[in-house]
Design a protein around this motif. Structure first.
Motif, PDB file in Angstrom:
ATOM      1  N   THR A 200      -4.038  -7.829  -7.976  1.00 43.28           N
ATOM      2  CA  THR A 200      -4.410  -7.612  -6.573  1.00 43.28           C
ATOM      3  C   THR A 200      -3.169  -7.513  -5.687  1.00 43.28           C
ATOM      4  O   THR A 200      -3.121  -6.708  -4.746  1.00 43.28           O
ATOM      5  CB  THR A 200      -5.315  -8.753  -6.080  1.00 43.28           C
ATOM      6  OG1 THR A 200      -6.469  -8.844  -6.914  1.00 43.28           O
ATOM      7  CG2 THR A 200      -5.756  -8.521  -4.647  1.00 43.28           C
ATOM      8  N   THR A 201      -2.163  -8.339  -5.998  1.00 41.20           N
ATOM      9  CA  THR A 201      -0.919  -8.295  -5.229  1.00 41.20           C
ATOM     10  C   THR A 201      -0.250  -6.932  -5.353  1.00 41.20           C
ATOM     11  O   THR A 201       0.237  -6.377  -4.351  1.00 41.20           O
ATOM     12  CB  THR A 201       0.047  -9.390  -5.720  1.00 41.20           C
ATOM     13  OG1 THR A 201      -0.582 -10.667  -5.604  1.00 41.20           O
ATOM     14  CG2 THR A 201       1.332  -9.381  -4.901  1.00 41.20           C
ATOM     15  N   ALA A 202      -0.233  -6.385  -6.555  1.00 46.29           N
ATOM     16  CA  ALA A 202       0.365  -5.059  -6.763  1.00 46.29           C
ATOM     17  C   ALA A 202      -0.391  -3.999  -5.974  1.00 46.29           C
ATOM     18  O   ALA A 202       0.218  -3.097  -5.389  1.00 46.29           O
ATOM     19  CB  ALA A 202       0.370  -4.715  -8.246  1.00 46.29           C
ATOM     20  N   THR A 203      -1.708  -4.119  -5.927  1.00 45.44           N
ATOM     21  CA  THR A 203      -2.519  -3.171  -5.159  1.00 45.44           C
ATOM     22  C   THR A 203      -2.208  -3.245  -3.671  1.00 45.44           C
ATOM     23  O   THR A 203      -2.061  -2.222  -2.997  1.00 45.44           O
ATOM     24  CB  THR A 203      -4.019  -3.446  -5.386  1.00 45.44           C
ATOM     25  OG1 THR A 203      -4.328  -3.317  -6.776  1.00 45.44           O
ATOM     26  CG2 THR A 203      -4.870  -2.463  -4.590  1.00 45.44           C
ATOM     27  N   LEU A 204      -2.076  -4.470  -3.148  1.00 44.24           N
ATOM     28  CA  LEU A 204      -1.771  -4.646  -1.732  1.00 44.24           C
ATOM     29  C   LEU A 204      -0.397  -4.082  -1.385  1.00 44.24           C
ATOM     30  O   LEU A 204      -0.228  -3.421  -0.353  1.00 44.24           O
ATOM     31  CB  LEU A 204      -1.852  -6.133  -1.363  1.00 44.24           C
ATOM     32  CG  LEU A 204      -3.243  -6.761  -1.377  1.00 44.24           C
ATOM     33  CD1 LEU A 204      -3.155  -8.265  -1.108  1.00 44.24           C
ATOM     34  CD2 LEU A 204      -4.147  -6.092  -0.344  1.00 44.24           C
ATOM     35  N   VAL A 205       0.587  -4.342  -2.239  1.00 51.48           N
ATOM     36  CA  VAL A 205       1.936  -3.817  -2.003  1.00 51.48           C
ATOM     37  C   VAL A 205       1.925  -2.295  -2.017  1.00 51.48           C
ATOM     38  O   VAL A 205       2.527  -1.636  -1.160  1.00 51.48           O
ATOM     39  CB  VAL A 205       2.928  -4.359  -3.046  1.00 51.48           C
ATOM     40  CG1 VAL A 205       4.288  -3.676  -2.912  1.00 51.48           C
ATOM     41  CG2 VAL A 205       3.091  -5.868  -2.888  1.00 51.48           C
ATOM     42  N   LEU A 206       1.222  -1.715  -2.999  1.00 55.47           N
ATOM     43  CA  LEU A 206       1.157  -0.252  -3.106  1.00 55.47           C
ATOM     44  C   LEU A 206       0.468   0.351  -1.883  1.00 55.47           C
ATOM     45  O   LEU A 206       0.932   1.373  -1.345  1.00 55.47           O
ATOM     46  CB  LEU A 206       0.412   0.141  -4.381  1.00 55.47           C
ATOM     47  CG  LEU A 206       0.271   1.650  -4.636  1.00 55.47           C
ATOM     48  CD1 LEU A 206       1.643   2.295  -4.770  1.00 55.47           C
ATOM     49  CD2 LEU A 206      -0.578   1.906  -5.878  1.00 55.47           C
ATOM     50  N   LEU A 207      -0.621  -0.253  -1.435  1.00 55.45           N
ATOM     51  CA  LEU A 207      -1.325   0.252  -0.256  1.00 55.45           C
ATOM     52  C   LEU A 207      -0.442   0.186   0.992  1.00 55.45           C
ATOM     53  O   LEU A 207      -0.448   1.100   1.821  1.00 55.45           O
ATOM     54  CB  LEU A 207      -2.618  -0.533  -0.034  1.00 55.45           C
ATOM     55  CG  LEU A 207      -3.737  -0.284  -1.052  1.00 55.45           C
ATOM     56  CD1 LEU A 207      -4.928  -1.193  -0.762  1.00 55.45           C
ATOM     57  CD2 LEU A 207      -4.177   1.174  -1.030  1.00 55.45           C
ATOM     58  N   CYS A 208       0.319  -0.902   1.118  1.00 49.56           N
ATOM     59  CA  CYS A 208       1.234  -1.028   2.261  1.00 49.56           C
ATOM     60  C   CYS A 208       2.318   0.049   2.210  1.00 49.56           C
ATOM     61  O   CYS A 208       2.684   0.622   3.248  1.00 49.56           O
ATOM     62  CB  CYS A 208       1.875  -2.415   2.272  1.00 49.56           C
ATOM     63  SG  CYS A 208       0.744  -3.758   2.737  1.00 49.56           S
ATOM     64  N   GLU A 209       2.828   0.332   1.029  1.00 47.06           N
ATOM     65  CA  GLU A 209       3.851   1.363   0.881  1.00 47.06           C
ATOM     66  C   GLU A 209       3.293   2.741   1.233  1.00 47.06           C
ATOM     67  O   GLU A 209       3.933   3.517   1.955  1.00 47.06           O
ATOM     68  CB  GLU A 209       4.398   1.357  -0.548  1.00 47.06           C
ATOM     69  CG  GLU A 209       5.215   0.119  -0.897  1.00 47.06           C
ATOM     70  CD  GLU A 209       5.656   0.083  -2.346  1.00 47.06           C
ATOM     71  OE1 GLU A 209       6.654  -0.574  -2.658  1.00 47.06           O
ATOM     72  OE2 GLU A 209       4.983   0.740  -3.184  1.00 47.06           O
ATOM     73  N   ILE A 210       2.106   3.040   0.740  1.00 48.85           N
ATOM     74  CA  ILE A 210       1.483   4.338   1.025  1.00 48.85           C
ATOM     75  C   ILE A 210       1.176   4.465   2.509  1.00 48.85           C
ATOM     76  O   ILE A 210       1.394   5.523   3.125  1.00 48.85           O
ATOM     77  CB  ILE A 210       0.207   4.518   0.187  1.00 48.85           C
ATOM     78  CG1 ILE A 210       0.559   4.602  -1.312  1.00 48.85           C
ATOM     79  CG2 ILE A 210      -0.557   5.765   0.626  1.00 48.85           C
ATOM     80  CD1 ILE A 210      -0.643   4.664  -2.224  1.00 48.85           C
ATOM     81  N   LEU A 211       0.672   3.385   3.122  1.00 50.84           N
ATOM     82  CA  LEU A 211       0.384   3.406   4.558  1.00 50.84           C
ATOM     83  C   LEU A 211       1.656   3.642   5.368  1.00 50.84           C
ATOM     84  O   LEU A 211       1.647   4.407   6.344  1.00 50.84           O
ATOM     85  CB  LEU A 211      -0.265   2.086   4.977  1.00 50.84           C
ATOM     86  CG  LEU A 211      -0.621   1.943   6.464  1.00 50.84           C
ATOM     87  CD1 LEU A 211      -1.626   3.019   6.871  1.00 50.84           C
ATOM     88  CD2 LEU A 211      -1.174   0.546   6.752  1.00 50.84           C
ATOM     89  N   ALA A 212       2.748   3.009   4.952  1.00 53.06           N
ATOM     90  CA  ALA A 212       4.026   3.208   5.648  1.00 53.06           C
ATOM     91  C   ALA A 212       4.466   4.666   5.566  1.00 53.06           C
ATOM     92  O   ALA A 212       4.938   5.244   6.556  1.00 53.06           O
ATOM     93  CB  ALA A 212       5.091   2.291   5.049  1.00 53.06           C
TER      94      ALA A 212
END
Length: 231
Positions: A200-212
């Protein structure tokens, strides 16, 4: 009203020519960096020291590819007075912004995607632990975020000094970011696993990167397109 509507329409034929120009100027540059990335992947699974050398070389190729490309397509245009020629064409600031968006994003993300795919295949098909997949993907997307930040700053300020300052700053921050990802028990903690582990942590980090990435690209393109002049 018709004149206002006409100004709102992008001049796609000229935009295509500007994009092709940037692609042509960068074709050999991209070949060198993609070749360097492939070479680093060819040695990364041969042993411990080869892994570290290959990993460092791979990251260097990705970072340098984006920075060098921005220097050629945007900074050099002003230093070599190429922008003066562009301004003589039937092109508006919005056309110019769209051309720089299309050329720089394609020039970076196409070879970036190929190298990320190749890296994933190498990890899965060699003795390297498959648990590296999540960490590697997050690092590659982080490098893409850094590239988009450099592009946004260069588009907004249009100065070599700001580009160099941001580029150096992001490169300095990359190592601490890699350390934090590697030390995270939910990301780097699975690097030595024999199977791919996606948390789940990896998913959150990836989503934050894509959003940025999305916010940087859309926001910069919007505000840059609203400028009435090139300078």
């Amino acid at each position: 009203m018709n004149s206002i509507a006409n100004r709102a329409v992008l001049n796609m034929p000229v935009i295509k020519q500007l994009v092709y120009k940037d692609w042509y100027l960068n074709r050999k540059l991209l070949a060198v960096y993609v070749g360097g990335g492939i070479f680093s992947l060819s040695i990364i699974s041969l042993g411990e020291w080869q892994f570290f050398m290959g990993a460092i070389m791979f990251i260097t190729m990705l970072v340098a590819m984006g920075n060098h490309q921005l220097s050629v397509t945007m900074i050099n245009e002003r230093k070599e007075q190429t922008l003066a020629f562009v301004m003589s064409l039937p092109v508006s600031p919005a056309d110019y912004a769209m051309a720089k968006f299309l050329s720089n994003m394609v020039l970076f993300f196409v070879p970036w995607s190929l190298l990320v795919l190749a890296t994933t295949i190498v990890i899965l098909l060699t003795p390297l632990p498959d648990g590296l997949v999540a960490f590697t993907l997050l690092v590659c997307v982080l490098i893409a975020v850094n590239h988009c930040i450099c592009w946004a700053v260069t588009m907004a300020t249009e100065t070599e000094g700001s580009f160099l300052l941001v580029m150096i700053g992001l490169n300095c921050l990359l190592n601490p970011a890699l350390y934090l990802l590697a030390r995270s028990p939910n990301i780097g903690g699975h690097n030595l696993n024999g199977d791919v582990v996606w948390t789940t942590t990896a998913t959150l980090v990836l989503l934050c990167e894509i959003l940025a990435i999305v916010l940087l690209l859309v926001g910069t393109l919007y505000f840059r397109s609203r400028k009435k002049v090139f300078y």
